[in-house]
Design a protein around this motif. Structure first.
Motif, PDB file in Angstrom:
ATOM      1  N   ARG A 234       0.836  -1.208   0.000  1.00 61.84           N
ATOM      2  CA  ARG A 234       0.000   0.000   0.000  1.00 61.84           C
ATOM      3  C   ARG A 234       0.868   1.254   0.000  1.00 61.84           C
ATOM      4  O   ARG A 234       0.654   2.176  -0.790  1.00 61.84           O
ATOM      5  CB  ARG A 234      -0.924   0.011   1.206  1.00 61.84           C
ATOM      6  CG  ARG A 234      -1.672   1.339   1.377  1.00 61.84           C
ATOM      7  CD  ARG A 234      -2.604   1.321   2.550  1.00 61.84           C
ATOM      8  NE  ARG A 234      -3.728   0.434   2.284  1.00 61.84           N
ATOM      9  CZ  ARG A 234      -4.777   0.745   1.531  1.00 61.84           C
ATOM     10  NH1 ARG A 234      -4.867   1.931   0.985  1.00 61.84           N
ATOM     11  NH2 ARG A 234      -5.730  -0.126   1.337  1.00 61.84           N
ATOM     12  N   ARG A 235       1.855   1.297   0.886  1.00 69.05           N
ATOM     13  CA  ARG A 235       2.728   2.477   0.949  1.00 69.05           C
ATOM     14  C   ARG A 235       3.528   2.644  -0.341  1.00 69.05           C
ATOM     15  O   ARG A 235       3.750   3.765  -0.806  1.00 69.05           O
ATOM     16  CB  ARG A 235       3.652   2.376   2.166  1.00 69.05           C
ATOM     17  CG  ARG A 235       2.885   2.587   3.474  1.00 69.05           C
ATOM     18  CD  ARG A 235       3.780   2.494   4.678  1.00 69.05           C
ATOM     19  NE  ARG A 235       4.110   1.081   4.878  1.00 69.05           N
ATOM     20  CZ  ARG A 235       5.203   0.639   5.477  1.00 69.05           C
ATOM     21  NH1 ARG A 235       6.098   1.469   5.951  1.00 69.05           N
ATOM     22  NH2 ARG A 235       5.410  -0.665   5.614  1.00 69.05           N
ATOM     23  N   PHE A 236       3.941   1.517  -0.923  1.00 65.18           N
ATOM     24  CA  PHE A 236       4.679   1.552  -2.188  1.00 65.18           C
ATOM     25  C   PHE A 236       3.762   2.071  -3.305  1.00 65.18           C
ATOM     26  O   PHE A 236       4.185   2.881  -4.135  1.00 65.18           O
ATOM     27  CB  PHE A 236       5.195   0.151  -2.489  1.00 65.18           C
ATOM     28  CG  PHE A 236       6.248   0.053  -3.560  1.00 65.18           C
ATOM     29  CD1 PHE A 236       7.091   1.090  -3.885  1.00 65.18           C
ATOM     30  CD2 PHE A 236       6.417  -1.154  -4.236  1.00 65.18           C
ATOM     31  CE1 PHE A 236       8.080   0.962  -4.856  1.00 65.18           C
ATOM     32  CE2 PHE A 236       7.387  -1.305  -5.209  1.00 65.18           C
ATOM     33  CZ  PHE A 236       8.219  -0.245  -5.522  1.00 65.18           C
ATOM     34  N   ALA A 237       2.513   1.643  -3.305  1.00 61.32           N
ATOM     35  CA  ALA A 237       1.553   2.120  -4.305  1.00 61.32           C
ATOM     36  C   ALA A 237       1.369   3.626  -4.198  1.00 61.32           C
ATOM     37  O   ALA A 237       1.375   4.337  -5.210  1.00 61.32           O
ATOM     38  CB  ALA A 237       0.221   1.395  -4.146  1.00 61.32           C
ATOM     39  N   VAL A 238       1.211   4.123  -2.986  1.00 67.23           N
ATOM     40  CA  VAL A 238       1.052   5.569  -2.783  1.00 67.23           C
ATOM     41  C   VAL A 238       2.283   6.307  -3.319  1.00 67.23           C
ATOM     42  O   VAL A 238       2.167   7.337  -3.983  1.00 67.23           O
ATOM     43  CB  VAL A 238       0.790   5.882  -1.295  1.00 67.23           C
ATOM     44  CG1 VAL A 238       0.888   7.379  -1.006  1.00 67.23           C
ATOM     45  CG2 VAL A 238      -0.575   5.339  -0.873  1.00 67.23           C
ATOM     46  N   TYR A 239       3.458   5.766  -3.044  1.00 75.39           N
ATOM     47  CA  TYR A 239       4.709   6.365  -3.530  1.00 75.39           C
ATOM     48  C   TYR A 239       4.734   6.424  -5.062  1.00 75.39           C
ATOM     49  O   TYR A 239       5.041   7.463  -5.650  1.00 75.39           O
ATOM     50  CB  TYR A 239       5.907   5.569  -2.997  1.00 75.39           C
ATOM     51  CG  TYR A 239       7.220   5.930  -3.651  1.00 75.39           C
ATOM     52  CD1 TYR A 239       7.950   7.034  -3.218  1.00 75.39           C
ATOM     53  CD2 TYR A 239       7.736   5.167  -4.695  1.00 75.39           C
ATOM     54  CE1 TYR A 239       9.158   7.368  -3.823  1.00 75.39           C
ATOM     55  CE2 TYR A 239       8.938   5.488  -5.293  1.00 75.39           C
ATOM     56  CZ  TYR A 239       9.643   6.597  -4.857  1.00 75.39           C
ATOM     57  OH  TYR A 239      10.837   6.922  -5.467  1.00 75.39           O
ATOM     58  N   VAL A 240       4.426   5.309  -5.713  1.00 71.87           N
ATOM     59  CA  VAL A 240       4.501   5.274  -7.183  1.00 71.87           C
ATOM     60  C   VAL A 240       3.420   6.168  -7.798  1.00 71.87           C
ATOM     61  O   VAL A 240       3.667   6.856  -8.794  1.00 71.87           O
ATOM     62  CB  VAL A 240       4.427   3.829  -7.716  1.00 71.87           C
ATOM     63  CG1 VAL A 240       4.356   3.798  -9.238  1.00 71.87           C
ATOM     64  CG2 VAL A 240       5.648   3.029  -7.233  1.00 71.87           C
ATOM     65  N   ILE A 241       2.240   6.205  -7.214  1.00 75.56           N
ATOM     66  CA  ILE A 241       1.193   7.098  -7.713  1.00 75.56           C
ATOM     67  C   ILE A 241       1.662   8.548  -7.607  1.00 75.56           C
ATOM     68  O   ILE A 241       1.459   9.349  -8.530  1.00 75.56           O
ATOM     69  CB  ILE A 241      -0.134   6.858  -6.962  1.00 75.56           C
ATOM     70  CG1 ILE A 241      -0.710   5.493  -7.351  1.00 75.56           C
ATOM     71  CG2 ILE A 241      -1.139   7.973  -7.239  1.00 75.56           C
ATOM     72  CD1 ILE A 241      -1.841   5.011  -6.447  1.00 75.56           C
ATOM     73  N   GLU A 242       2.305   8.894  -6.522  1.00 72.94           N
ATOM     74  CA  GLU A 242       2.854  10.250  -6.376  1.00 72.94           C
ATOM     75  C   GLU A 242       3.950  10.507  -7.405  1.00 72.94           C
ATOM     76  O   GLU A 242       4.060  11.613  -7.947  1.00 72.94           O
ATOM     77  CB  GLU A 242       3.369  10.486  -4.961  1.00 72.94           C
ATOM     78  CG  GLU A 242       3.890  11.881  -4.725  1.00 72.94           C
ATOM     79  CD  GLU A 242       2.897  13.004  -5.069  1.00 72.94           C
ATOM     80  OE1 GLU A 242       3.358  14.080  -5.509  1.00 72.94           O
ATOM     81  OE2 GLU A 242       1.668  12.816  -4.896  1.00 72.94           O
ATOM     82  N   GLN A 243       4.764   9.504  -7.690  1.00 73.93           N
ATOM     83  CA  GLN A 243       5.778   9.638  -8.736  1.00 73.93           C
ATOM     84  C   GLN A 243       5.116   9.927 -10.092  1.00 73.93           C
ATOM     85  O   GLN A 243       5.618  10.739 -10.870  1.00 73.93           O
ATOM     86  CB  GLN A 243       6.639   8.380  -8.819  1.00 73.93           C
ATOM     87  CG  GLN A 243       7.553   8.167  -7.636  1.00 73.93           C
ATOM     88  CD  GLN A 243       8.613   9.241  -7.545  1.00 73.93           C
ATOM     89  OE1 GLN A 243       9.329   9.512  -8.515  1.00 73.93           O
ATOM     90  NE2 GLN A 243       8.714   9.867  -6.397  1.00 73.93           N
ATOM     91  N   ALA A 244       4.001   9.267 -10.359  1.00 75.60           N
ATOM     92  CA  ALA A 244       3.270   9.523 -11.613  1.00 75.60           C
ATOM     93  C   ALA A 244       2.790  10.972 -11.662  1.00 75.60           C
ATOM     94  O   ALA A 244       2.919  11.640 -12.694  1.00 75.60           O
ATOM     95  CB  ALA A 244       2.091   8.560 -11.735  1.00 75.60           C
ATOM     96  N   ARG A 245       2.231  11.439 -10.561  1.00 73.04           N
ATOM     97  CA  ARG A 245       1.780  12.840 -10.490  1.00 73.04           C
ATOM     98  C   ARG A 245       2.939  13.802 -10.762  1.00 73.04           C
ATOM     99  O   ARG A 245       2.806  14.735 -11.553  1.00 73.04           O
ATOM    100  CB  ARG A 245       1.219  13.125  -9.088  1.00 73.04           C
ATOM    101  CG  ARG A 245      -0.193  13.477  -9.072  1.00 73.04           C
ATOM    102  CD  ARG A 245      -0.644  13.936  -7.686  1.00 73.04           C
ATOM    103  NE  ARG A 245      -1.834  13.190  -7.363  1.00 73.04           N
ATOM    104  CZ  ARG A 245      -1.934  12.196  -6.515  1.00 73.04           C
ATOM    105  NH1 ARG A 245      -0.902  11.802  -5.814  1.00 73.04           N
ATOM    106  NH2 ARG A 245      -3.063  11.581  -6.327  1.00 73.04           N
ATOM    107  N   GLN A 246       4.054  13.556 -10.101  1.00 70.58           N
ATOM    108  CA  GLN A 246       5.221  14.426 -10.261  1.00 70.58           C
ATOM    109  C   GLN A 246       5.764  14.416 -11.682  1.00 70.58           C
ATOM    110  O   GLN A 246       6.370  15.393 -12.119  1.00 70.58           O
ATOM    111  CB  GLN A 246       6.321  14.026  -9.274  1.00 70.58           C
ATOM    112  CG  GLN A 246       5.989  14.338  -7.848  1.00 70.58           C
ATOM    113  CD  GLN A 246       7.074  13.880  -6.880  1.00 70.58           C
ATOM    114  OE1 GLN A 246       8.200  13.545  -7.265  1.00 70.58           O
ATOM    115  NE2 GLN A 246       6.726  13.850  -5.600  1.00 70.58           N
TER     116      GLN A 246
END
Length: 168
Positions: free
Chosen positions: A102-114
């Protein structure tokens, strides 16, 4: 149980030796990814790590100095569809259910946003992968389509896949 500490970062070529066992273990289960369990080391590396000039980036999650999960992020389509991201995740079987995914998913989703993506689409979430479906829904993804009998599950036979999407 306390979730184990984990850190997340883009992977490097030197991470491949630690990523491969996570991928091999996941593919051997034959219930979440379309790649066959016979996928070789070199084939997996090409699929997971190679950019092919499409903007793919791979990531790792580490806990206690060990790679325990991997992900990739790339445009879902080339050209006029490259503003929508696509991603894939694999978590080491012994680390599932501990909150790292879950935490990794949040991180990668934020990377996509960035990186400027406006949305994220998953093209093939296996319907019987209830943990993944629940995770993605809890993170704001909706099932926007169902493809009947699109996955040959080793135990359940032909099962649907879901196309899932969320705005970023």
């Amino acid at each position: 149980m306390t979730a184990p500490a984990a850190s997340f970062r883009p992977s490097t070529e030197s991470d491949w030796a630690a990523i491969w066992p996570v991928i091999a273990a996941t593919l051997s289960e034959a219930d979440t990814y379309p790649y066959p369990s016979t996928t070789t080391h070199d084939e997996a590396r090409r699929i997971w790590m190679t950019d092919d000039n499409v903007g793919r980036v791979a990531f790792v999650a580490e806990s206690e100095g060990q790679v325990v999960a991997t992900a990739y992020l790339k445009p879902n389509q080339p050209g006029l569809g490259d503003h929508i991201a696509n991603a894939g995740w694999m978590v080491k079987p012994s680390m599932r259910g501990l909150g790292i995914g879950r935490r990794f998913a949040v991180y990668v989703i934020e990377q996509a946003r960035q990186r400027g993506y406006l949305g994220m689409q998953f093209n093939a979430v296996v319907s019987t992968n209830e943990a993944a479906v629940a995770l993605w829904k809890s993170l704001g993804f909706d099932v926007v389509g169902t493809v009947p009998r699109a996955f040959r599950h080793h135990r359940d036979g032909l099962v649907p896949i879901y196309i899932m999407y969320r705005d970023l």
